[in-house]
Design a protein around this motif. Structure first.
Motif, PDB file in Angstrom:
ATOM      1  N   ASP A 199      -1.331   9.579   6.117  1.00 16.23           N
ATOM      2  CA  ASP A 199      -2.535  10.080   5.458  1.00 16.23           C
ATOM      3  C   ASP A 199      -3.819   9.554   6.088  1.00 16.23           C
ATOM      4  O   ASP A 199      -4.898  10.056   5.797  1.00 16.23           O
ATOM      5  N   PHE A 200      -3.723   8.549   6.947  1.00 12.33           N
ATOM      6  CA  PHE A 200      -4.919   7.989   7.562  1.00 12.33           C
ATOM      7  C   PHE A 200      -5.394   8.848   8.720  1.00 12.33           C
ATOM      8  O   PHE A 200      -4.606   9.325   9.526  1.00 12.33           O
ATOM      9  N   LYS A 250       0.581   3.516  -2.884  1.00 12.79           N
ATOM     10  CA  LYS A 250      -0.644   4.286  -3.090  1.00 12.79           C
ATOM     11  C   LYS A 250      -0.825   5.408  -2.075  1.00 12.79           C
ATOM     12  O   LYS A 250      -1.316   6.473  -2.403  1.00 12.79           O
ATOM     13  N   LYS A 251      -0.472   5.127  -0.794  1.00 19.64           N
ATOM     14  CA  LYS A 251      -0.788   6.068   0.268  1.00 19.64           C
ATOM     15  C   LYS A 251       0.217   5.914   1.403  1.00 19.64           C
ATOM     16  O   LYS A 251       0.639   4.809   1.711  1.00 19.64           O
ATOM     17  N   LYS A 252       0.552   6.972   2.048  1.00 14.68           N
ATOM     18  CA  LYS A 252       1.475   6.944   3.187  1.00 14.68           C
ATOM     19  C   LYS A 252       0.687   6.758   4.481  1.00 14.68           C
ATOM     20  O   LYS A 252      -0.461   7.200   4.584  1.00 14.68           O
ATOM     21  N   TRP A 308       3.644  -0.925   6.143  1.00 15.70           N
ATOM     22  CA  TRP A 308       3.695   0.395   5.524  1.00 15.70           C
ATOM     23  C   TRP A 308       4.991   1.128   5.862  1.00 15.70           C
ATOM     24  O   TRP A 308       5.576   1.791   5.027  1.00 15.70           O
ATOM     25  N   ALA A 357       0.802  -1.222   0.000  1.00 12.40           N
ATOM     26  CA  ALA A 357       0.000   0.000   0.000  1.00 12.40           C
ATOM     27  C   ALA A 357       0.835   1.273   0.000  1.00 12.40           C
ATOM     28  O   ALA A 357       0.323   2.339  -0.341  1.00 12.40           O
ATOM     29  N   THR A 358       2.107   1.173   0.356  1.00 13.95           N
ATOM     30  CA  THR A 358       2.943   2.376   0.361  1.00 13.95           C
ATOM     31  C   THR A 358       3.069   2.977  -1.022  1.00 13.95           C
ATOM     32  O   THR A 358       3.415   4.147  -1.152  1.00 13.95           O
TER      33      THR A 358
END
Length: 145
Positions: free
Chosen positions: A75-76, A70-72, A114, A67-68
């Motif tokens: 960001d959650f 796509k998103k850090k 991640w 998933a890294t």
């Protein structure tokens, strides 16, 4: 007789694996029932439950690693994810001993992937925490019920 023994361990492995993912599972209940039946050795039950649950958590770790792209993790916005992220940043790999805990354990494994924490160190600590939890469940089932 031998086939039913092996089938029981297979169901335990599958239940433990799914319990460590976002899918529902009840591996502790199944382990407790199987421990009370005394058809399987403690070593067999702990091996298959721990193996399944650890592999399930490492699947979640791997999904976090993927998933890294796509998103850090930062960001959650969810409080559970942010709490797990904070623990991991503060305590590092050692938090993974708590990968067995409901709700937060999945987040710890996902975020460990991640954050690209060491695969092998993650595997060992996740497995150790899960082994200790299942050993406690086994002993309680044999003593209490």
């Amino acid at each position: 007789m031998m086939e039913s023994l092996e089938t029981g361990l297979g169901w335990l492995f599958l239940s433990a694996f799914t319990s460590a993912t976002l899918l529902p599972g009840s591996s502790e209940v199944l382990l407790g029932v199987m421990a009370k039946q005394e058809q399987w050795s403690m070593a067999s039950l702990l091996l298959w439950a721990t193996l399944g649950n650890t592999l399930g958590s490492m699947t979640t770790w791997w999904l976090g690693w993927l998933a890294t792209f796509k998103k850090k993790p930062e960001d959650f916005q969810g409080s559970g994810e942010q709490k797990a992220l904070g623990w991991l940043k503060l305590h590092g790999h050692w938090c993974l001993l708590l990968a067995w805990t409901p709700v937060i354990g999945d987040g710890l494994c996902l975020l460990a992937g991640w954050l690209r924490l060491s695969f092998w160190r993650s595997l060992v600590l996740i497995g150790l925490g899960k082994l200790l939890r299942y050993a406690l469940v086994f002993l309680l089932a044999r003593q209490i019920f």
